[in-house]
Design an enzyme around this catalytic site. Structure first.
Site, PDB file in Angstrom:
ATOM      1  N   SER A 125       0.796  -1.226   0.000  1.00 46.47           N
ATOM      2  CA  SER A 125       0.000   0.000   0.000  1.00 46.47           C
ATOM      3  C   SER A 125       0.830   1.278   0.000  1.00 46.47           C
ATOM      4  O   SER A 125       0.279   2.371  -0.162  1.00 46.47           O
ATOM      5  CB  SER A 125      -0.937   0.022   1.205  1.00 46.47           C
ATOM      6  OG  SER A 125      -1.881  -1.010   1.079  1.00 46.47           O
ATOM      7  N   TYR A 177      -4.719   4.921   7.643  1.00 45.43           N
ATOM      8  CA  TYR A 177      -5.991   4.237   7.847  1.00 45.43           C
ATOM      9  C   TYR A 177      -6.810   4.911   8.953  1.00 45.43           C
ATOM     10  O   TYR A 177      -6.904   6.129   8.991  1.00 45.43           O
ATOM     11  CB  TYR A 177      -5.767   2.742   8.120  1.00 45.43           C
ATOM     12  CG  TYR A 177      -5.035   2.074   6.999  1.00 45.43           C
ATOM     13  CD1 TYR A 177      -5.478   2.205   5.680  1.00 45.43           C
ATOM     14  CD2 TYR A 177      -3.894   1.328   7.223  1.00 45.43           C
ATOM     15  CE1 TYR A 177      -4.803   1.584   4.634  1.00 45.43           C
ATOM     16  CE2 TYR A 177      -3.213   0.702   6.186  1.00 45.43           C
ATOM     17  CZ  TYR A 177      -3.677   0.846   4.892  1.00 45.43           C
ATOM     18  OH  TYR A 177      -3.022   0.240   3.879  1.00 45.43           O
ATOM     19  N   TYR A 223      -3.446  -3.292 -10.150  1.00 50.23           N
ATOM     20  CA  TYR A 223      -3.301  -3.007  -8.720  1.00 50.23           C
ATOM     21  C   TYR A 223      -2.442  -4.074  -8.041  1.00 50.23           C
ATOM     22  O   TYR A 223      -1.502  -3.753  -7.304  1.00 50.23           O
ATOM     23  CB  TYR A 223      -4.692  -2.922  -8.085  1.00 50.23           C
ATOM     24  CG  TYR A 223      -4.659  -2.806  -6.588  1.00 50.23           C
ATOM     25  CD1 TYR A 223      -4.270  -1.617  -5.965  1.00 50.23           C
ATOM     26  CD2 TYR A 223      -5.000  -3.885  -5.779  1.00 50.23           C
ATOM     27  CE1 TYR A 223      -4.228  -1.519  -4.584  1.00 50.23           C
ATOM     28  CE2 TYR A 223      -4.960  -3.796  -4.399  1.00 50.23           C
ATOM     29  CZ  TYR A 223      -4.573  -2.622  -3.804  1.00 50.23           C
ATOM     30  OH  TYR A 223      -4.528  -2.519  -2.440  1.00 50.23           O
ATOM     31  N   VAL A 255       1.461  -3.365   4.109  1.00 53.80           N
ATOM     32  CA  VAL A 255       1.577  -4.599   4.886  1.00 53.80           C
ATOM     33  C   VAL A 255       2.894  -5.323   4.656  1.00 53.80           C
ATOM     34  O   VAL A 255       3.230  -6.260   5.376  1.00 53.80           O
ATOM     35  CB  VAL A 255       0.412  -5.583   4.605  1.00 53.80           C
ATOM     36  CG1 VAL A 255      -0.901  -5.039   5.113  1.00 53.80           C
ATOM     37  CG2 VAL A 255       0.336  -5.932   3.135  1.00 53.80           C
ATOM     38  N   LYS A 314       0.248   3.406  -2.910  1.00 57.81           N
ATOM     39  CA  LYS A 314      -0.994   4.144  -3.153  1.00 57.81           C
ATOM     40  C   LYS A 314      -0.813   5.640  -3.406  1.00 57.81           C
ATOM     41  O   LYS A 314      -1.363   6.161  -4.377  1.00 57.81           O
ATOM     42  CB  LYS A 314      -1.990   3.885  -2.016  1.00 57.81           C
ATOM     43  CG  LYS A 314      -2.629   2.492  -2.135  1.00 57.81           C
ATOM     44  CD  LYS A 314      -3.478   2.139  -0.925  1.00 57.81           C
ATOM     45  CE  LYS A 314      -4.111   0.766  -1.135  1.00 57.81           C
ATOM     46  NZ  LYS A 314      -4.416   0.074   0.117  1.00 57.81           N
TER      47      LYS A 314
END
Lengths: 404, 404, 404, 404
Positions: free
Chosen positions: B68, B245, B193, B263, B71
């Site tokens: 992530s 988050y 992705y 992660v 992103k």
């Protein structure tokens, strides 16, 4: 004909006011009759620098009820009195993605999501010193007056109306109470909350209040320290993530000024270390933010590059001159030195140092030395001293002293 | 025995690494076997300044899948290619107060709440140029390589595993597709992705990637402009509000560095105009962020005062000297001048100007002139000229020129 | 001029059809063009008794796609094949209070809330015997044909359209799959689901299908046992609590007929042990139920007292005569005897029995003996026998036999 | 040694009690100390038939606080006083899929989802006649006493405790109030609510209360009409869909007895037209229902086939004999005739009627004639008369009369 060098700033304000006036639409809050009577055409803006100068235009002196603009300031008072740990035992710090009056209690902890929504602000109020609503409100009023730098009155009619129509807020308070996160009785917390929402302020007042946060908690007009630097920073952080309700994320993208709005038509915004702004225009947009306030702040940010995350362009080197004719050679540093500046200075001087060249770092042109830079320079001096290298410093302003 | 002036910076990194090592607990991601094999004790950190210097320590060269952490960078590419308006037609900018894999589609608009959660990142990927997954991924890979300043490989085993276990992400993509917010087929978007998540990076790579955002979109090591300043600013803003988050709000209070975790154990963080940081440590906390990465960044922020909203102390005056013996009198300005500095200069010189005194503003000591300051000074010069007042400027670096 | 004694039933249907015609408004489903072409004025109703008689009126032969009316019948097949325990491992039994296409996955278990919403019906389809979509659909089709008592065709155009526009349903399937509650691949489950939704039925068909549930799982027209009594009961229970989407609770209050509607315009309803009803009228109300179908069923329930929970008035005593002139005295029982009737018989005869009077219970007038009544009577006979009391039974129809 | 013919019923109760005792686990409610003191081993069950006979066993006389078991009965009183339309303006009828104390206010209408959750029950209480809490409670108490057939006391200690710990319920009331769905002040509604929850009842009492609903609103022991048949039906329908909180759907599948539980350990259940049951056992399961009460009712339903939707087996023909030797030929009808029975009679006689055969329908063996059957028979007689056919009826009990 005489010149007025402050005109460019007034011109800036005039430009954004003009931008605001262009905007049609939005509705004055009407859930209580007192708010519905607000003049939809009233429009004012004020800017207060961290050095205490105020520039203003339009209806910047018109009083209106502070409403939710009070939330960050009461949060700051609660943080000052109870500390971050205790406050976050009772209320979260997370945006909820929901409207201002959402229930938004974290199921697991029973805490309202954040102090910028009603549920959280009621909990914040319950944490303020004082046993009764009157005592708590007295503390809050004194605190907000310290932020504003003048005495503030309560609009009793608005307070009475809020008290009468406040069932949803009472529901939020009872939910928090039943979850164990309200630190007082419901009546005490909600009365203190309703009363603070009814305090009368002007755009100029909230500019000064916001400037107090921008100046690290010290009111730049009166010089009074209202809250600590840490509290000012935490409060500004909460404004940046949660201040504009469910439009906070887009706000940080488009405008980038930590801010808080209220249904009375006010918006407080700030750029840390630079200034606070207060705007006043009663018609609200769909999110419940002052429509013209939002437009003016967006224009100000865009036209003057005042976004918190604005790239400020390629900086000049923090070493203005490197006088290699002298012994020790003199590295004249300049400007504001924070981590990255200090890091560059040390990296650039390292090659010389390895060659055993004696060096003097001249701090005379340095306007501000951040804590990271101070720490790095002090470590470098210790390191040089330990290894017998001739590294000295000219520090006429004592920037390297612990106290600074 | 020779000196190494860069030691203080290495010392800083060593200190935070030590802080990180203290932290026990957290679990390596295990939803696919490839991630479960990560060494829980691996720990690295790198810092890259906006001038391109890199400092690093520990396992800063160890490669791991970016997950992530990709992103914000893919968002930046999408913003660069499609523009803010088009991107926000497909994905929101608001924190959702929910976990990374939450469904979090806005009921009214069908948009994922923000581009930092999976649903949003899949939509972002669908907006990247290219018709097939291969084409889109090629664009993404080139883009991320430009951010990192080197070629990046894909961990095929991880990619295959993600592809196999990716049903929830496919569900999110189909939801977005059925709501009309996915700009490609589900297979194209999810494959692009999954593949980008499997790109191999090191802590040093993500430090450089973050530094590229901190430097306004130009890679400070390679000098390549990767995205525009506006895109870098918008992306940093999204990181600041949604990057961690459902702990993003608390992160901005406690740490204050816009950041994004993955992660795979990586965290990218940055301080605009100063530096980017990359950390690597696989065990994750309850929110799915690298536990030691979080601890190290928090220590770095606290010990070196690197909070975005840190009050930098009372600044010295932007006027270093006011030489009244000369005619015109000379106001020597210094340091970084942004809105508030320019505002103070003009306010302080105004009294003299009203008395008709000729003034020269000397910009030689100015390290950086923000757009607001430039605008204010230019307006002041025009104003003075128009009213016949003798206001001049010494601007050897051409700071007032339009181009700057 | 001849009489037709079935006219009163036709009259009943004619009355409710008239009631239905009065209703204006509602819109034909239009998410796929094929459904949008349905005739909004078409209106048919059929009633099939548990003895296999069918009465019908209006467009009761017109075929339309079964859509969600298939859900309870496919659930029944899944229950028959996999059992209640296995089915409930994959899908819940609780109403969700949400619309038909809601995401409605239980966070804790990953199960769709119930089998009457799309997510649940897709999971149900995945539980049907067969490895491929073709195999599963063949099983479903055969099962639905057994319920209807005739061969059913697929509307290929509707199927193709559903397949094309089915992204949201695919999303629901992927969510279930990622939660481990889908028992097949997504493609297999959704294709079997889309195909069953496109089966062509008439109001008469769904009347017979519903009557099969009302008759305890045996098709009253063909005599074929389609599912077990327990499966018919469970399925009817699910229809009663979840059949009318987020209006199911009000439906049970106002109408009281377990029912299921579909966007094709059909509604299946039933009164256990009495009859099944099928209605057809394409315009839908806000909840997605056939507006006129709902109105007709409500009229039928209200005018003919057909509410499942209708109080049927003070019953006559289950003892029609007590012939005390004979020895043993004869208690002639009558009607349908369930728990409460048997309980009254035993309670009333107890006084006589205590006086040592010999008693014969005559079951000749009993039309039906429920399991509880059978158990109670058998226990009483054993008890009397054990205590030497002269209690006998005249049971010409063998109602007390275990097998019944 | 004498016989007791009621023994089979006692045996039935003994069996289910035994089944209940087997169950370990569950915790006595402890949110207030008074409830925590309940004896976890206490266990009682009572059954009351719609004819007023009561059978009971175990601690069926032990008093405990009624708690949420009061909800359907207070709803019935509100429906009786205010009507269905007015009640549903204030509270919904839909299951929420959420726990008993969920907030569960419909966002669009502000109505609590249903009257079986706390929020809904507080609203129901606000609709009861009376201006003050005392007046409303007096009406509620009289009503619940009429349901139970005896005077009921309040446990003052429990009431005081509920009052003290009732913040969440107050929150729900304020939310309803702010949404405009509470029909009194918060204090009035919550006090009336808390007080009704503290009424002391026994398992026998709630059996009689439930039997009153089963008997269509008339207390079968005292003969008093408490509420109308329609109100009893509506209330039973709400119990069937919402009575067991978020396990209501599974309850209707597995047990099929409309029911309502309370944290005091009581459960009321009923089978319309047959009986009411009351169980008492304090330990609660995860959903907050009496664990053993649930187990006993499930055993009773399964072993005695008492499921509301139980298929009662293939019925005997409603025509017991067709005496074709006589003129008119005599069709002897029997048992309970509802829609489907009358439909079969008319369908079977139609062939004869078409042949012009004179027919007498003999109703002597009919135990109950439902409204649909009466309507169909009357229509058939009119039809025959109009067409000159000789159709007559022997109706010694006057079952066809309008009044019945």
């Amino acid at each position: 004909m005489t010149v007025d060098l402050r005109d460019p700033i007034r011109l800036a304000l005039a430009r954004v006011v003009e931008e605001g006036r262009k905007l049609e639409g939005g509705d004055v809050a009407s859930y209580i009759p007192e708010l519905a009577r607000a003049d939809p055409d009233a429009l004012g803006v004020a800017i207060a620098s961290v050095r205490g100068t105020i520039h203003e235009t339009g209806d910047s002196d018109t009083e209106f009820t502070i409403q939710s603009v009070s939330k960050p300031f009461v949060l700051a008072l609660a943080l000052e009195q109870a500390g971050l740990t205790e406050v976050t035992r009772h209320v979260g710090l997370e945006p909820s993605g929901e409207p201002f009056n959402a229930i938004s209690l974290d199921e697991a902890t029973g805490r309202p999501f954040n102090p910028m929504i009603n549920a959280g602000a009621i909990v914040t109020s319950s944490l303020i010193d004082g046993d009764s609503a009157a005592e708590k409100f007295a503390v809050i009023r004194r605190g907000l007056e310290a932020f504003a730098g003048r005495q503030l009155d309560v609009d009793d009619a608005v307070f009475e109306s809020e008290l009468e129509s406040g069932d949803r807020n009472r529901a939020l308070a009872y939910l928090a109470r039943s979850a164990g996160t309200l630190a007082s009785s419901v009546d005490v917390a909600t009365e203190a909350y309703f009363r603070q929402c009814a305090l009368l302020v002007s755009a100029r007042d909230i500019a000064v209040m916001a400037a107090t946060l921008a100046a690290g908690g010290r009111n730049p007009v009166t010089g009074e320290r209202v809250v600590s630097e840490a509290v000012a920073r935490w409060t500004t952080a909460v404004m940046s993530s949660c201040g504009m309700y469910d439009a906070s994320g887009a706000w940080m993208v488009r405008v980038g000024l930590p801010a808080k709005s209220g249904v009375g038509g006010g918006v407080a915004a700030l750029l840390p270390d630079q200034f606070g702004i207060g705007t006043f225009s009663p018609p609200l947009d769909a999110q419940g933010n002052s429509a013209r306030g939002v437009a003016m702040l967006e224009a100000l940010s865009n036209e003057y590059g005042l976004h918190l995350l604005m790239h400020r362009g390629e900086p000049l080197s923090p070493i203005s001159t490197l006088d290699t004719d002298r012994d020790p050679i003199v590295a004249r540093l300049r400007g504001e030195l924070v981590f990255s500046g200090a890091e560059e200075v040390l990296t650039r001087l390292d090659t010389l140092a390895r060659d055993g060249v004696a060096i003097e770092m001249d701090l005379e042109g340095v306007t501000r030395l951040g804590p990271a830079a101070r720490l790095l320079f002090r470590d470098a001096l210790k390191e040089a001293s330990a290894s017998g290298h001739d590294l000295t410093v000219n520090d006429p302003d004592g920037l390297l002293d612990e106290a600074n």
